[in-house]
Write a protein that holds these residues in place. Structure first.
Motif, PDB file in Angstrom:
ATOM      1  N   HIS A  23       0.802  -0.955   0.029  1.00  0.00           N
ATOM      2  CA  HIS A  23       0.091   0.017  -0.018  1.00  0.00           C
ATOM      3  C   HIS A  23       0.855   1.246  -0.129  1.00  0.00           C
ATOM      4  CE1 HIS A  23      -2.966   2.982   1.352  1.00  0.00           C
ATOM      5  NE2 HIS A  23      -3.888   2.090   0.781  1.00  0.00           N
ATOM      6  N   TYR A  25       0.945   3.603   1.936  1.00  0.00           N
ATOM      7  CA  TYR A  25       1.283   3.942   3.151  1.00  0.00           C
ATOM      8  C   TYR A  25       2.427   3.240   3.771  1.00  0.00           C
ATOM      9  CZ  TYR A  25      -3.329   6.231   3.322  1.00  0.00           C
ATOM     10  OH  TYR A  25      -4.406   7.118   2.940  1.00  0.00           O
ATOM     11  N   ASP A  39      -3.593   1.856  -3.923  1.00  0.00           N
ATOM     12  CA  ASP A  39      -4.363   2.205  -3.056  1.00  0.00           C
ATOM     13  C   ASP A  39      -5.323   0.661  -2.788  1.00  0.00           C
ATOM     14  OD1 ASP A  39      -6.302   2.006  -4.889  1.00  0.00           O
ATOM     15  OD2 ASP A  39      -7.032   4.086  -4.733  1.00  0.00           O
ATOM     16  N   SER A  40      -6.260   0.812  -1.788  1.00  0.00           N
ATOM     17  CA  SER A  40      -7.024  -0.422  -1.472  1.00  0.00           C
ATOM     18  C   SER A  40      -7.619  -1.212  -2.560  1.00  0.00           C
ATOM     19  CB  SER A  40      -7.781  -0.135  -0.301  1.00  0.00           C
ATOM     20  OG  SER A  40      -7.127   0.575   0.770  1.00  0.00           O
ATOM     21  N   PHE A  62      -6.599  -6.431   7.442  1.00  0.00           N
ATOM     22  CA  PHE A  62      -7.826  -6.397   6.445  1.00  0.00           C
ATOM     23  C   PHE A  62      -7.387  -6.743   4.830  1.00  0.00           C
ATOM     24  CE2 PHE A  62      -7.559  -1.845   6.112  1.00  0.00           C
ATOM     25  CZ  PHE A  62      -7.747  -1.522   4.928  1.00  0.00           C
ATOM     26  N   MET A  63      -6.348  -6.203   4.601  1.00  0.00           N
ATOM     27  CA  MET A  63      -6.024  -6.109   2.970  1.00  0.00           C
ATOM     28  C   MET A  63      -5.335  -7.901   2.949  1.00  0.00           C
ATOM     29  SD  MET A  63      -3.875  -2.551   2.802  1.00  0.00           S
ATOM     30  CE  MET A  63      -4.852  -1.062   2.844  1.00  0.00           C
ATOM     31  N   TYR A 111     -17.032  -0.496   4.219  1.00  0.00           N
ATOM     32  CA  TYR A 111     -15.795  -0.039   3.659  1.00  0.00           C
ATOM     33  C   TYR A 111     -14.946  -1.149   3.683  1.00  0.00           C
ATOM     34  CZ  TYR A 111     -11.769   3.462   3.449  1.00  0.00           C
ATOM     35  OH  TYR A 111     -10.592   4.145   3.162  1.00  0.00           O
ATOM     36  N   ASN A 113     -11.730  -1.405   4.554  1.00  0.00           N
ATOM     37  CA  ASN A 113     -11.109  -1.366   5.961  1.00  0.00           C
ATOM     38  C   ASN A 113     -11.986  -2.210   7.025  1.00  0.00           C
ATOM     39  OD1 ASN A 113     -10.143   0.624   3.952  1.00  0.00           O
ATOM     40  ND2 ASN A 113      -9.237   1.609   5.599  1.00  0.00           N
ATOM     41  N   THR A 127     -14.279   0.950  -1.365  1.00  0.00           N
ATOM     42  CA  THR A 127     -13.333   1.539  -1.301  1.00  0.00           C
ATOM     43  C   THR A 127     -13.412   3.084  -1.250  1.00  0.00           C
ATOM     44  OG1 THR A 127     -12.142   1.757  -3.243  1.00  0.00           O
ATOM     45  CG2 THR A 127     -11.877  -0.363  -2.032  1.00  0.00           C
ATOM     46  N   SER A 128     -12.426   3.946  -0.822  1.00  0.00           N
ATOM     47  CA  SER A 128     -12.457   5.220  -0.856  1.00  0.00           C
ATOM     48  C   SER A 128     -12.701   5.605  -2.395  1.00  0.00           C
ATOM     49  CB  SER A 128     -11.380   5.830  -0.223  1.00  0.00           C
ATOM     50  OG  SER A 128     -10.020   5.688  -0.698  1.00  0.00           O
ATOM     51  N   HIS A 174      -6.194   9.658  10.100  1.00  0.00           N
ATOM     52  CA  HIS A 174      -6.505  11.076   9.323  1.00  0.00           C
ATOM     53  C   HIS A 174      -7.421  11.734  10.444  1.00  0.00           C
ATOM     54  CE1 HIS A 174      -5.716   8.286   5.948  1.00  0.00           C
ATOM     55  NE2 HIS A 174      -5.976   9.463   5.184  1.00  0.00           N
ATOM     56  N   HIS A 197      -7.866  13.164   1.720  1.00  0.00           N
ATOM     57  CA  HIS A 197      -8.397  11.765   1.689  1.00  0.00           C
ATOM     58  C   HIS A 197      -9.815  12.056   2.433  1.00  0.00           C
ATOM     59  CE1 HIS A 197      -9.325   7.509   2.286  1.00  0.00           C
ATOM     60  NE2 HIS A 197      -8.142   7.407   1.358  1.00  0.00           N
ATOM     61  N   GLU A 199     -11.385  10.062   4.559  1.00  0.00           N
ATOM     62  CA  GLU A 199     -11.200   9.889   5.827  1.00  0.00           C
ATOM     63  C   GLU A 199     -10.904  10.861   6.861  1.00  0.00           C
ATOM     64  OE1 GLU A 199      -8.492   6.338   6.239  1.00  0.00           O
ATOM     65  OE2 GLU A 199      -9.417   5.280   4.953  1.00  0.00           O
ATOM     66  N   SER A 213      -9.332   9.285  -2.936  1.00  0.00           N
ATOM     67  CA  SER A 213      -8.600   8.258  -2.384  1.00  0.00           C
ATOM     68  C   SER A 213      -7.159   8.601  -2.790  1.00  0.00           C
ATOM     69  CB  SER A 213      -8.895   6.929  -3.099  1.00  0.00           C
ATOM     70  OG  SER A 213      -8.241   6.717  -4.388  1.00  0.00           O
ATOM     71  N   THR A 214      -6.245   7.659  -1.950  1.00  0.00           N
ATOM     72  CA  THR A 214      -4.733   7.665  -1.955  1.00  0.00           C
ATOM     73  C   THR A 214      -4.251   8.003  -3.632  1.00  0.00           C
ATOM     74  OG1 THR A 214      -4.703   6.540  -0.111  1.00  0.00           O
ATOM     75  CG2 THR A 214      -2.654   7.006  -1.138  1.00  0.00           C
ATOM     76  N   MET A 262       0.884   0.504   9.324  1.00  0.00           N
ATOM     77  CA  MET A 262       1.472   0.387   7.930  1.00  0.00           C
ATOM     78  C   MET A 262       2.934   0.150   7.951  1.00  0.00           C
ATOM     79  SD  MET A 262      -0.662   0.089   5.357  1.00  0.00           S
ATOM     80  CE  MET A 262      -2.349   0.685   4.715  1.00  0.00           C
TER      81      MET A 262
HETATM   82  P1  13P Z   1      -7.320   4.043   0.298  1.00  0.00           P
HETATM   83  O1  13P Z   1      -6.381   2.880  -0.086  1.00  0.00           O
HETATM   84  O2  13P Z   1      -8.549   3.393  -0.253  1.00  0.00           O
HETATM   85  O3  13P Z   1      -6.921   5.444  -0.373  1.00  0.00           O
HETATM   86  O4  13P Z   1      -7.620   4.058   1.872  1.00  0.00           O
HETATM   87  C1  13P Z   1      -6.568   4.620   2.662  1.00  0.00           C
HETATM   88  C2  13P Z   1      -6.553   3.902   3.763  1.00  0.00           C
HETATM   89  O5  13P Z   1      -6.590   4.208   4.726  1.00  0.00           O
HETATM   90  C3  13P Z   1      -6.066   2.491   3.642  1.00  0.00           C
HETATM   91  O6  13P Z   1      -5.800   1.887   5.031  1.00  0.00           O
END
Ligand code: 13P
Ligand code: SF4
Length: 304
Positions: A23, A25, A39-40, A62-63, A111, A113, A127-128, A174, A197, A199, A213-214, A262
């Motif tokens: 990811h 992050y 991103d997710s 969760f990923m 979501y 997540n 997802t976002s 966030h 974002h 969030e 999203s990211t 992360m």
């Molecule tokens: P995205 O990957 O959908 O941008 O979500 C951000 C996030 O917090 C992932 O943990």
């Protein structure tokens, strides 16, 4: 030393027919070694499509869990099993059942997540980067959006024709970005657009120029004609932003938003799981089959 670590990871990847997903992050050095960074939503699609025998998922619980749910025949390894997303658990037990009793047509929109157990109680994942599109496409009038209140509110504003019930969950990283810190950055860099974002809390979104999203934030910065930006998301995105835009400047609010979960993913731990096969994600079959339904529905609705 680091080069030796990287060479050993590369050799083991080939030997074991493994891919590394990371990811945005995670740290820069983890992103640099990964086969797929995103991103997710992107990572969920890659996990579903990939043909490797082993997926090493540098992300949070969760990923890895979602990758296993989508790929029961593949081995999914996490560099650190304690890398967990606190928000993924933030739904009060019993609330979903209570709302289903109150609104017979309720759609539980989850979501990604979130834990596999929450996915099992849901109708569709989002997802976002696809939440607005998917909620808009649902036939249901009443929506319970879990677990993130901030993303849920953002979706509700974009889809006013739906009755979106919000849940009391949040991303601690966030949610910690304060308006005071953002206003200080805006004062210091008045020409810089604010990319946030969803969030983030509502007051941050209200002071932003672009929400996404990211991956959408990264894409926006790349194509924008601006040469400096204030970024309201986790600081791991700086690696990609800087690589894509060496001539542009990126500012983060103080203190820099950093997801410690992360950042538990390191090169040493990636090498260790490739060597030992430890930290395998196991999802019991009953849970997997039920949790797969909202994930597949997401992939289908996002395509249409
Ligand atoms: P995205 O990957 O959908 O941008 O979500 C951000 C996030 O917090 C992932 O943990
Ligand atoms: Fe969870 Fe927030 Fe970390 Fe993403 S950034 S994994 S939502 S705590």
């Amino acid at each position: 030393m680091k080069q030796d670590l990287i060479s050993r990871i590369q050799a083991l990847k080939t030997q074991k027919n493994a891919v590394i997903l990371a990811h945005y992050y995670t740290s820069g050095e983890v992103q640099a070694i990964a086969d797929y960074v995103g991103d997710s939503f992107y990572l969920a699609k890659v996990a579903k499509a990939c043909s490797a025998d082993v997926i090493v998922f540098a992300g949070v619980g969760f990923m890895g869990e979602s990758a296993k749910i989508l790929n029961p025949d593949k081995t999914v390894l996490m560099p650190d099993l304690t890398a967990d997303c606190p928000m993924a658990h933030m739904v009060v037990p019993g609330r979903i059942d209570a709302l289903r009793a109150e609104y017979p047509d309720l759609a539980v929109v989850c979501y990604i997540n979130s834990t596999a157990a929450l996915k099992c109680q849901s109708d569709v994942c989002v997802t976002s980067s696809n939440a607005v599109k998917i909620v808009r496409a649902l036939e249901n009038e009443h929506i319970f959006f879990i677990p993130d209140e901030n993303l849920g509110r953002f979706v509700a504003e974009q889809v006013p024709e739906k009755h979106v019930i919000l849940n009391d969950g949040f991303c601690p990283v966030h949610a910690e970005i304060s308006l005071e810190a953002l206003l200080a950055e805006k004062k210091a860099h008045p020409a810089a657009p604010v990319l946030s974002h969803p969030e983030c809390r509502a007051e941050i979104l209200a002071h932003s120029d672009f929400l996404g999203s990211t991956a959408e934030i990264i894409a926006y910065a790349k194509t924008s004609s601006a040469d400096e930006f204030i970024i309201c998301t986790e600081d791991g995105v700086e690696f990609r932003l800087a690589a894509d835009n060496p001539q542009k400047r990126f500012y983060f609010c103080q203190k820099r938003p950093c997801c410690t979960d992360m950042k538990r993913n390191t090169l040493e731990k990636i090498l260790h799981v490739l060597q030992t096969g430890e930290n395998e994600i196991i999802v019991d079959e009953k849970t997997r089959v039920r949790a797969l339904l909202p994930l597949e529905r997401m992939l289908e609705l996002a395509r249409s």
